[in-house]
Structures are given as structure tokens and as C-alpha cells.
Design a protein around this motif. Sequence first.
Motif, short mmCIF file in Angstrom:
data_model
loop_
_atom_site.label_atom_id
_atom_site.label_comp_id
_atom_site.label_asym_id
_atom_site.label_seq_id
_atom_site.Cartn_x
_atom_site.Cartn_y
_atom_site.Cartn_z
N GLY A 94 42.03 34.40 19.11
CA GLY A 94 42.07 34.40 20.57
C GLY A 94 43.44 34.07 21.06
N ARG A 95 43.56 33.92 22.36
CA ARG A 95 44.86 33.67 22.96
C ARG A 95 45.50 32.39 22.42
NH1 ARG A 95 46.32 36.06 28.36
NH2 ARG A 95 45.30 38.05 28.14
N GLY A 96 44.68 31.31 22.35
CA GLY A 96 45.20 30.03 21.91
C GLY A 96 45.83 30.13 20.53
N ASP A 98 46.81 32.78 18.92
CA ASP A 98 47.99 33.65 18.96
C ASP A 98 49.21 32.87 19.41
OD1 ASP A 98 46.86 35.86 18.04
OD2 ASP A 98 46.62 36.89 19.97
N PHE A 99 48.95 32.04 20.42
CA PHE A 99 50.04 31.25 20.97
C PHE A 99 50.59 30.29 19.92
CE2 PHE A 99 51.52 27.44 23.22
CZ PHE A 99 52.57 28.01 23.90
#
Lengths: 295, 300, 311
Positions: A94-96, A98-99
Motif C-alpha cells: 500500500g501507500r505506507g 511504498d513510502f
Amino acid sequence: MNAKTADKIATALIVTIAAIIILILAGLLGYILIRGVGHISFDFLTSPPETIRAGGGIGPQLFNSLFLLVLTMIITIPLGLGAGIYMSEYAKPGRGTDFIRLVVEVLSSFPSIVVGLFGLLVIVNLFGFGFSLFSGALALTVFNLPLMVRITEQGLKSVPREQKEAGLALGLSKWKTIRSIMLPIAIPVILTGTILAAGRVFGEAAALLFTAGMSSPRLDFSDWNPLSPFSPLNPFRPAETLAVHIWKINSEGLAPDAPEIAAGASAVLIITVLLFNMIARWFGRYVHRKFTATK
Amino acid sequence: MAQSVGKQQPKPHLREEWVGRVYTFLCILFLLLTIFSMVYFVASKGLSTFIINKVNLAGFLTGLKWSPDSEPPLFGALPFLIGSFSTSILAAVIAAPLGFCAAVFMTQIMPKFGRKIMQPVIELLAGIPSVVYGFVGLSVIVPLFRDIFPGQGIGIAAGAVVLSIMILPTITTIATDALASLPAGLKEGSYALGATRWQTIYRIVLPTTMPALLTGIVLGIARAFGEALAVQMVIGNSPHIPRSLFESTSTLTSAITLSMGNTVMGSIQNNALWSLALLLMIMTFVFVFIVRMLERRSKL
Amino acid sequence: MKKTLMLIIALVLTFTLAACGGKNNAGSGANGTTNGTNAGNGGGSADAGLSGSILATGSTALQPLVDQASKRFMEQNSGVTIQVQGGGSGTGLAQVSQGQANIGNSDVFAEEKLEADQAKGLVDHQVAVVGIATVVNPEVNVDNLTKQQLIDIFSGKIANWKEVGGNDQNITIVNRPASSGTRATFEKYALGEKVADVKGSIQEDSSGTVKKLVGETPGAIGYLGFAYLDDKVKVLKYEGVEASEETVANGTYPVWAYEHMYTKGEPDAATKAFLDYMLSDEVQNGDVVDMGYIPVSKMQVKRDVEGNISK
């Protein structure tokens, strides 16, 4: 021109270039070793450096380099393993995640000088650790950590999915599966990577100039109490590593034999890194054989 | 053993899982904390040049004159930016073909020799401290260039050559990994169709591994960009845009290492150096961003 | 089974190491005090009865001298620990004025680097004099340069050796960075003015590199502390005056500077003893001379911050 000729020409070209690279490498290593090996003796490796007289050695510096390496690894390995396991097994896509991955990537490409300056500002001044081995180890951890994370991730990714699923199917917890099934399989990859990462610690100078300092207080090699200020094992003393020492005597050395000492120290450094690589490979293979029972 | 596990399974099982989760999460948290504090501290230091000392940001980025001790002090970092970019890109231009050829040689032509001897030696290059590179550069490459080309031998060209050897391991290792991880079927299919080795490399291997190769090159440039001590020894460190590749100039890193210790923390001269460090950091972000773009493109 | 055993060992090791790491971390605060008491205990048995730990940081040029002297001092006073750090004059002055270091080593007067109010609290201890000589590549056949010629060369007005009586050869300037103390001294006392960096000039901060470059680059000119002079570079006269210990000492050769060891306020007993030791004959006539400095006691002239000379 037909394909066969093109193939031959291309192959010849590639082989030539590879040969040139090997020549450059051989020339470079040869240059450093030939200039330096003659200067290496037992005395050189064990005696303390001299400021103005000839005949100084690199004993404390060599010890500092090794000790700093151990300290750094003590901090880096558990953190890096943990973070790597999290990234590869626990993090939900998810975004987290990926970050976080982006952040790790950024951290791994930070110039060592920026890390060094950060160390000077935060570890040395703000936290008040001063110029010390511990500050140096923390700074080196900062840029070894992302490497360690990536290595762990790679190692865990290389584990066949069936084996992981078999573990989970047996009712083992995820953590237990990771620990007892996946890590052993991944260990050869992780180990080799770790030892190669350790090589960076050995050669690093820019970050250490600002964190571990450029001087070595007198060391009493009979005092092994880590809390004594003269003990070589005290992590809170300033310490000059071999790479920093080379930088220092190249730039400000006053001893009449400074160029020889620099050459000798460079050779010692390269030989150590070479040994490291060989041990890494051998050990990686050995552990692999032990853990996987393959011949 | 199996019995005891069976008896108290639920509790230790869960606790164990919990320990694992928390431990690994703390590790990642530490990592995040480190990088955020790093960005914060470097940025706050670097920005104070503009906020506290009121140096003009546009002037900083485009100014040609760097003389921090003059009246009034001038901070034009453009020569450093140009120096950094030209040196690291030139280094990549030299190292990229070499690295690719080495990788092809090690994976396609002589795998055994490559894996046993060449790869370890190239990895060894990564372990040589930058100080040693700098010194070899100063003792070998600078005199060589001084004899062959007009000028002092020092400058972008010497810096780029030294850096190209330093980033060769990065580029080669990534290229080798990419080539080695290529599905064997792809290559074998090509051979089965009667293609020669070069055709296979050129038509199949190169296009499929291109993004990875480019990633390697960008990472190489990033490393060259951030390298400090080796470059400082051979670049000459004059804060001007050079007229040729063989004239003294500066990079961001060399300007920092040269003056950091001599300036007093908190002074405008010192803050300006932190601004250079901030620029370095921003460039790191840019490089990572480019690598990301490359990876995304490779997925399409 | 063997497999599990090895794994357990590996894990146990990892975790104990992790725990050690944590412990080290927590113990750091306490460690400072242990340091102190240890030093104190040692001091009881020492001859002079001194104890404490001294941190001297700053100038890399001064570092070898302080380092050398501190080793001998610690042999005589086993209760005192002295750490000598580099980092540059700016770092040294900043750290001593903020109280992070006991002694700040500097090549320049504190007033030249720090804000006036920061510099006020610092006490200057001048421990040695460093002479700076103009050096050129050995193949340059010029023996003497006047002040005006030097200004013209370093500001780029003269770019060829033939304009000052040498061969037809381009001049390569090997300068120091603007922040360097050696450059400040050279500009102040040899040139008398600040000059802008000339395009194409080389800048190096370390004396070793300057010497190497001047020695190897045809037509190069630079300046070095007396300690670094040898036959690899050619030393020039300044306004007809030879650069030597005598000419500096009697005031005829003007390009020299003090090496300073600053303390914040009056130093404590151990620091004071060490600074006294630095000024003792043992160091002044021993290490100071060995390292190419000129003993302060030999100086027949004095100079203040503004550069005014007095006998």
C-alpha cells in the motif's frame, strides 16, 4: 556484414574491454600493494604512530578500525534484520509501505558527507557523545542500515514460497516461520551481503572525520575494562581509523616517512578488505551447506 | 517437544507473534525517525542561510561568485553545481560502457572466470577507501593528464576518471545481477531461433535489462555526486566555472569538506556550507525519483 | 536438529548483541562520571597529584604539536587524560566558546573568527609561532618576490613568470580556501590585502597536498608553513629577506602567525598545568623546534590582533 562476423567482432570487443578493466584493476591493486607491502612488518602493524619521527606504526588505528566495525555491526545487524523482515513479511502492500521503501532507498543513497555532518550536528553535539567510536558507529549505522534492510529483504525473497507456506500450514506463527524456516535459508545471502557491507565501514573516512574524530588517546592494551578511559574497548573514546589515518598523514603528515606509512596503511587496508571478502564467501558457502544439507 | 507445544499452544504462540511484530516494527520506526531527523536538521541548518542571513535564494542558485569572506559576502553556488554535475555525469559516461561490457563478459562469455575471479575483484574495488583513490588519482592520473593535455592536470577530467573507477562496482554489480536474473528461457529461445550471441545480447538481453542498467547508471551518478574526499584531492577546488576539463574547479562536496572545519558553526559562512549540503540532499531525492521512474517504466 | 541449534545460537547472539547495544546506550550518561572518578583515583598516585580530563580541539596544523606534548604530559601526570582533536580552527574556537572543549586550538586570533561578544570570554595562550614561506616549483628560476609582485600574482594580474624575471611559463597558483587560517595570515602579512580567487587557481586546505602540487606542477606557486619545507619545493625570499627562523624572530620577515590555545576564562588546574607545560623549555625547545615551529620565547617582537608589531 553477416551476423557471425558481427558476433565475433562484438565478442572480441567485449573481451578486450573486460581485459582492460582487469588490467586497470590489477594495475590499481598492484600499485597500492607494491608500494605498500614492503613497508608492512609486525612492528608496523602493532606499534603506535609517530608524529615527527620516522618508524611509526598503525597499531591503534588498525585496532580502531576493527573495533568500530564490530560496534557498527552490533548496532546495524539487529536493526537491519528487523526492519528487513518487517518490509518483506509484515508490511502490507500500500501507500505506507511504498513510502517506507522510498525512504529506505533515499537513505541508502545519501552521500557519506551528509551523514557525517548530520552525525556531527546531532550525535556529537546535540546528544553530547562527542567525537567517539560510538558516534562513529552510529553514523555508519545510518548508512549501513538501508543496505542491511535491502539485503535481508533480498534474502527472504529468495526463500521458496512453498517452504514458507509449509511452515504456516504446520500451524507455526508467522514470526516462528520467519525465524526457523525462512531465515536459515536466507542466511547465506544475508551473511555475504553483511560482510560486504562491512567493507564499507572499513574504507569510510568522510563520515568519520566528523564523528569519530582524528585522534587516538593513548591506549593501554593490558586494560580490558570497557569503562576505563584508556581501555581500547571503551566505546566512548575518540578514535582514528585506518582510513582516516591515511587521510591525515597524506594531508598533514610531518614524519619523514609519511608517504611510506600511507602506502603501507593503504596496502594493509586493501588486504584486510580482501580477506573480508574471501571469508564472506567461504563462510556463506559453509553456512549454506550446514543449513540446507546440500553438498 | 511436540507435546509441550501442543499443550500451551495459544498463548506463547500469540505472544511470540506479538514480539516479532513489535520488534520489527520498532526497527522500521527507528529507520524512519533517523531519516526524518536527518532531513529536518540538514534542512533547518541549510535554510537558515536564507531565512536568518537573508541570502537571496535565486542568487545562491545562479550566482557565479563564491567569496564568503569578502564585503559583502557573495554566495553563488552555480560553479559548484556545474562542477558536481559535469564530473559525475562524465564519470558515468566512462564507467557505464565499461560496466556493461564487464557484466556481459561475466555472465555470457566466461561465467566461471567472471564469478570466481572478476566479480570478487570488482567488489573489492568498492571496499577501497576513497582516500586511497584520491591519492592514487593525485599521484598517477593528475601527472599523466598534465603531461598529455594543456593545463595543470587537475580538474573535471581527473575527477571523472577517479570517480568512474569508484562507481564501476556499483554499475557492474547491478548490470550483472540484471543479466543473471534474466529468465534462461528467453536467451535459450533466442539461441534456438539461430541468433548469435551478440544478436541475443543486443536484441533480447539489452532491451529487457535496460531499465535495470539505467538504474545502475543513475545510482552510479548519485554515488559520484556525493563522493567527497577523492574528488577534493584531484579537482583543484577553485570556486569558478572552468574553461576546460583540465582546469581547477569545485564540486558541492569538495567545497563543504574544504571549509567546514575552518568555519564557526552558526556563522553565515558555515550556514552557506550547510545550504550546499542541503542541495546535495535534494539532489539525492531527485536521483531516487529518477530511479523510481525508471523502475515504473520497466513494469509497463 | 543441528540446524535448529545453529539457528538458536545465531539468534541468541543477535539478541544479546542487541541488548548490549541498548545497554551501552543507556550507560553513556553514567560513563562520563566513571571517567571522572577513574581519572581521580589515578591522580592520587600520580607525582603531581593532578587529575581530570582535557579536551583540546581545533586547528589541524597545531594538532601534531599538542598531540606530541600531551603524550609526554600524560606520562608525567598519569591522572590526566588529554584528548587532542582536529576539526579546524573554526570548530575549535566554537567548541571552546560553547564549553564543549577545554582548549580551542587556533591558527588565528579568536577575534578574527568569532563575534566580538563570543571572543571576549576567551583567554589566549600563544604557544608557538609559525612562519609561512612562499614556495615555488623547483624549476622556477626566480629567487625573490616583492610584496607588489606577490599581490599581482595572487590577484591574477601577473600570469607569467617572465613578468617577474623568470622563464616564459604560466603561473599556477596553489592557494588555500578562503576560510583557511594560513591563507588569512599570508594575505594579511605578505600581501597586506585580501585577494579574490583567480580563475584556474588550485585550492587545497592541507599542507601535504599543497607541497605535492607545488613540487610537481611546472610554474606553480604557493605558501607553506616552515615545517613542511624541504628540497621538493623552492623557497623564495620576500622583499629580499630570507624566510628563516632568525628573520622571523628578529622581526625582519613579516609573514608569521601565532598558534593559539584558547581557554574559556581562566583554565582549571589540570588545563593550566598542561598549558604551562606547553610553554616550558622541554616543549618549546623540543617538540616546538622539532616540528618546525618557532618557540615563543625566541621572538624578539610581539604582535597584537590588529597586527601592530612591538619590540
